[in-house]
Scaffold this motif. Sequence first.
Motif, PDB file in Angstrom:
ATOM      1  N   ASP A 149       1.051  -1.293   0.151  1.00  0.00           N
ATOM      2  CA  ASP A 149       0.060   0.025  -0.028  1.00  0.00           C
ATOM      3  C   ASP A 149       0.883   1.219   0.015  1.00  0.00           C
ATOM      4  OD1 ASP A 149      -1.573   2.197   1.123  1.00  0.00           O
ATOM      5  OD2 ASP A 149      -3.072   0.616   1.249  1.00  0.00           O
ATOM      6  N   GLN A 150       0.784   1.965  -0.804  1.00  0.00           N
ATOM      7  CA  GLN A 150       1.422   3.397  -1.210  1.00  0.00           C
ATOM      8  C   GLN A 150       1.456   4.251   0.248  1.00  0.00           C
ATOM      9  OE1 GLN A 150       0.804   4.983  -4.912  1.00  0.00           O
ATOM     10  NE2 GLN A 150       1.645   3.306  -6.191  1.00  0.00           N
ATOM     11  N   THR A 151       0.308   4.321   0.809  1.00  0.00           N
ATOM     12  CA  THR A 151      -0.052   5.116   1.778  1.00  0.00           C
ATOM     13  C   THR A 151       0.639   4.414   3.023  1.00  0.00           C
ATOM     14  OG1 THR A 151      -2.114   5.572   1.092  1.00  0.00           O
ATOM     15  CG2 THR A 151      -1.748   6.070   3.409  1.00  0.00           C
ATOM     16  N   THR A 152       0.545   3.278   3.654  1.00  0.00           N
ATOM     17  CA  THR A 152       1.089   2.873   4.676  1.00  0.00           C
ATOM     18  C   THR A 152       2.510   1.978   4.488  1.00  0.00           C
ATOM     19  OG1 THR A 152      -0.008   0.588   4.505  1.00  0.00           O
ATOM     20  CG2 THR A 152      -1.271   2.392   5.451  1.00  0.00           C
ATOM     21  N   GLY A 153       2.705   1.692   3.317  1.00  0.00           N
ATOM     22  CA  GLY A 153       4.005   0.964   2.944  1.00  0.00           C
ATOM     23  C   GLY A 153       3.883  -0.658   3.517  1.00  0.00           C
ATOM     24  N   VAL A 154       2.585  -0.983   4.045  1.00  0.00           N
ATOM     25  CA  VAL A 154       2.333  -2.518   4.209  1.00  0.00           C
ATOM     26  C   VAL A 154       1.822  -3.312   3.262  1.00  0.00           C
ATOM     27  CG1 VAL A 154       1.020  -4.032   6.094  1.00  0.00           C
ATOM     28  CG2 VAL A 154       2.120  -1.643   6.805  1.00  0.00           C
ATOM     29  N   ALA A 155       2.284  -4.331   2.932  1.00  0.00           N
ATOM     30  CA  ALA A 155       2.038  -5.246   1.806  1.00  0.00           C
ATOM     31  C   ALA A 155       0.416  -5.597   1.827  1.00  0.00           C
ATOM     32  CB  ALA A 155       2.656  -6.524   1.519  1.00  0.00           C
ATOM     33  N   THR A 156      -0.505  -5.317   0.723  1.00  0.00           N
ATOM     34  CA  THR A 156      -1.785  -5.988   0.843  1.00  0.00           C
ATOM     35  C   THR A 156      -1.746  -7.332   0.838  1.00  0.00           C
ATOM     36  OG1 THR A 156      -2.058  -5.813  -1.875  1.00  0.00           O
ATOM     37  CG2 THR A 156      -2.590  -3.791  -0.375  1.00  0.00           C
ATOM     38  N   PRO A 157      -2.882  -7.787   1.469  1.00  0.00           N
ATOM     39  CA  PRO A 157      -3.031  -9.297   1.505  1.00  0.00           C
ATOM     40  C   PRO A 157      -3.021 -10.149  -0.034  1.00  0.00           C
ATOM     41  CG  PRO A 157      -4.782  -8.166   2.836  1.00  0.00           C
ATOM     42  CD  PRO A 157      -3.990  -7.067   2.001  1.00  0.00           C
ATOM     43  N   ASP A 158      -2.307 -11.225   0.108  1.00  0.00           N
ATOM     44  CA  ASP A 158      -2.477 -12.080  -1.183  1.00  0.00           C
ATOM     45  C   ASP A 158      -4.051 -12.362  -1.502  1.00  0.00           C
ATOM     46  OD1 ASP A 158       0.124 -11.722  -1.144  1.00  0.00           O
ATOM     47  OD2 ASP A 158       0.521 -13.850  -0.483  1.00  0.00           O
ATOM     48  N   ILE A 159      -4.132 -12.507  -2.952  1.00  0.00           N
ATOM     49  CA  ILE A 159      -5.432 -13.072  -3.322  1.00  0.00           C
ATOM     50  C   ILE A 159      -5.401 -14.370  -3.188  1.00  0.00           C
ATOM     51  CG2 ILE A 159      -7.090 -12.982  -5.048  1.00  0.00           C
ATOM     52  CD1 ILE A 159      -6.847 -10.525  -3.785  1.00  0.00           C
ATOM     53  N   ILE A 160      -6.372 -15.151  -2.514  1.00  0.00           N
ATOM     54  CA  ILE A 160      -6.379 -16.604  -2.500  1.00  0.00           C
ATOM     55  C   ILE A 160      -7.369 -17.178  -3.676  1.00  0.00           C
ATOM     56  CG2 ILE A 160      -6.481 -18.761  -1.275  1.00  0.00           C
ATOM     57  CD1 ILE A 160      -5.850 -16.975   1.291  1.00  0.00           C
ATOM     58  N   ASN A 161      -6.758 -17.830  -4.761  1.00  0.00           N
ATOM     59  CA  ASN A 161      -7.558 -18.535  -5.665  1.00  0.00           C
ATOM     60  C   ASN A 161      -8.310 -19.664  -5.037  1.00  0.00           C
ATOM     61  OD1 ASN A 161      -6.849 -16.438  -7.226  1.00  0.00           O
ATOM     62  ND2 ASN A 161      -5.142 -17.800  -8.299  1.00  0.00           N
ATOM     63  N   PHE A 162      -9.526 -19.950  -5.463  1.00  0.00           N
ATOM     64  CA  PHE A 162     -10.305 -21.202  -5.155  1.00  0.00           C
ATOM     65  C   PHE A 162     -11.070 -21.685  -6.341  1.00  0.00           C
ATOM     66  CE2 PHE A 162     -12.783 -17.874  -3.869  1.00  0.00           C
ATOM     67  CZ  PHE A 162     -14.151 -18.197  -4.293  1.00  0.00           C
ATOM     68  N   ALA A 163     -11.491 -23.187  -6.167  1.00  0.00           N
ATOM     69  CA  ALA A 163     -12.469 -23.556  -6.975  1.00  0.00           C
ATOM     70  C   ALA A 163     -13.358 -24.433  -6.370  1.00  0.00           C
ATOM     71  CB  ALA A 163     -11.644 -24.628  -7.973  1.00  0.00           C
ATOM     72  N   ILE A 164     -14.808 -24.220  -6.704  1.00  0.00           N
ATOM     73  CA  ILE A 164     -15.690 -24.891  -6.190  1.00  0.00           C
ATOM     74  C   ILE A 164     -15.619 -26.458  -6.501  1.00  0.00           C
ATOM     75  CG2 ILE A 164     -18.466 -25.067  -5.967  1.00  0.00           C
ATOM     76  CD1 ILE A 164     -18.464 -22.110  -6.321  1.00  0.00           C
ATOM     77  N   VAL A 165     -15.787 -27.449  -5.454  1.00  0.00           N
ATOM     78  CA  VAL A 165     -15.537 -28.718  -6.129  1.00  0.00           C
ATOM     79  C   VAL A 165     -16.918 -29.506  -5.778  1.00  0.00           C
ATOM     80  CG1 VAL A 165     -13.170 -28.868  -5.852  1.00  0.00           C
ATOM     81  CG2 VAL A 165     -14.735 -29.369  -3.868  1.00  0.00           C
ATOM     82  N   ASN A 166     -17.758 -29.007  -4.864  1.00  0.00           N
ATOM     83  CA  ASN A 166     -19.087 -29.574  -4.548  1.00  0.00           C
ATOM     84  C   ASN A 166     -20.168 -28.569  -4.100  1.00  0.00           C
ATOM     85  OD1 ASN A 166     -19.566 -32.509  -5.268  1.00  0.00           O
ATOM     86  ND2 ASN A 166     -17.607 -32.890  -4.068  1.00  0.00           N
ATOM     87  N   LYS A 167     -21.196 -28.913  -4.158  1.00  0.00           N
ATOM     88  CA  LYS A 167     -22.619 -28.121  -3.441  1.00  0.00           C
ATOM     89  C   LYS A 167     -23.226 -29.367  -2.861  1.00  0.00           C
ATOM     90  CE  LYS A 167     -22.569 -24.712  -7.402  1.00  0.00           C
ATOM     91  NZ  LYS A 167     -23.376 -23.891  -8.472  1.00  0.00           N
ATOM     92  N   TYR A 168     -23.783 -29.036  -1.814  1.00  0.00           N
ATOM     93  CA  TYR A 168     -24.514 -29.926  -0.657  1.00  0.00           C
ATOM     94  C   TYR A 168     -25.663 -28.970  -0.282  1.00  0.00           C
ATOM     95  CZ  TYR A 168     -19.994 -32.294  -0.488  1.00  0.00           C
ATOM     96  OH  TYR A 168     -18.853 -33.167  -0.970  1.00  0.00           O
TER      97      TYR A 168
END
Length: 280
Positions: free
Chosen positions: A31-50
């Motif tokens: 972040d250019q304001t705070t200098g702290v890294a923004t959280p990584d984006i975590i990818n996911f896939a839907i494998v089932n629905k119940y």
Amino acid sequence: MKNRIQYIFLAFALLLAIACNNEDGKPQPADQTTGVATPDIINFAIVNKYPHDTSYFVEGLEFYKGQLFVSSGSGSSEPETAPWLHPSAFGVADLKTGKTDTKVSIDNHKYFGEGITFFHDKVYQLTYRTKVGFVYDANTFKKIKEFTIPASEGWGLTHDSASLIMSDGSSNLYFLQPDSLKLMSIVGVTDNSGPVANINELEYANGYIYANQWLTPYILKIDPVSGKVVGKMDFTAVIAEVNAKNPELNEFNGIAYNAATGTFFVTGKLWPVIYEVRLQ
């Protein structure tokens, strides 16, 4: 009532977005304001629905001995205006039928049930604003004792190898000694913008705390030592898919890790479906 065409368009656009699913999951810039890294984006896939029991106003999910347990609150924080709409209870979710086999039910005229966790053959259950928690035998579900919640409200609950970990809707995580239920420490959750409020349902998996952020589509991955948010999952498209079927459903809430499959199970309050997702 919202226009059906708007919902279809929104659902299509957001499902397209989740198909791309934030593209590459590479670490994000600081972040250019705070200098702290923004959280990584975590990818996911839907494998089932119940299918899921829509009588349960979901406050927590957790796997124990291969079974998925779900906890419910009474559905209203103001019982004088909308009293006791749903059970304050927890039980086993049948992923084939969607029904819940209730194991414990508490007085929902008095208590609003919140998160649960299983630890060392006991089940711990929070309540919302009554500052009361319950401990049960994990095999018989008989109540062992009650304890005082060390915060004004009880929300989410999980555990690591040594401590119970609870949230209260703020940016704080409370670490409790499992036997005495005494407060051991408080860790503040932060990201590149500072404290992160509305920490709700919790799950501890593979050395990290995963948390629903209330009233958002996000599940956060949190370093339990520093409290830093190191990753974020965006379930906007999943929520849009559910709301396209029923726009009256409540918030995204509920996360459980199945160690046997390495997948997460997520749902929401009154949702008719539980999603199984695999992180990528």
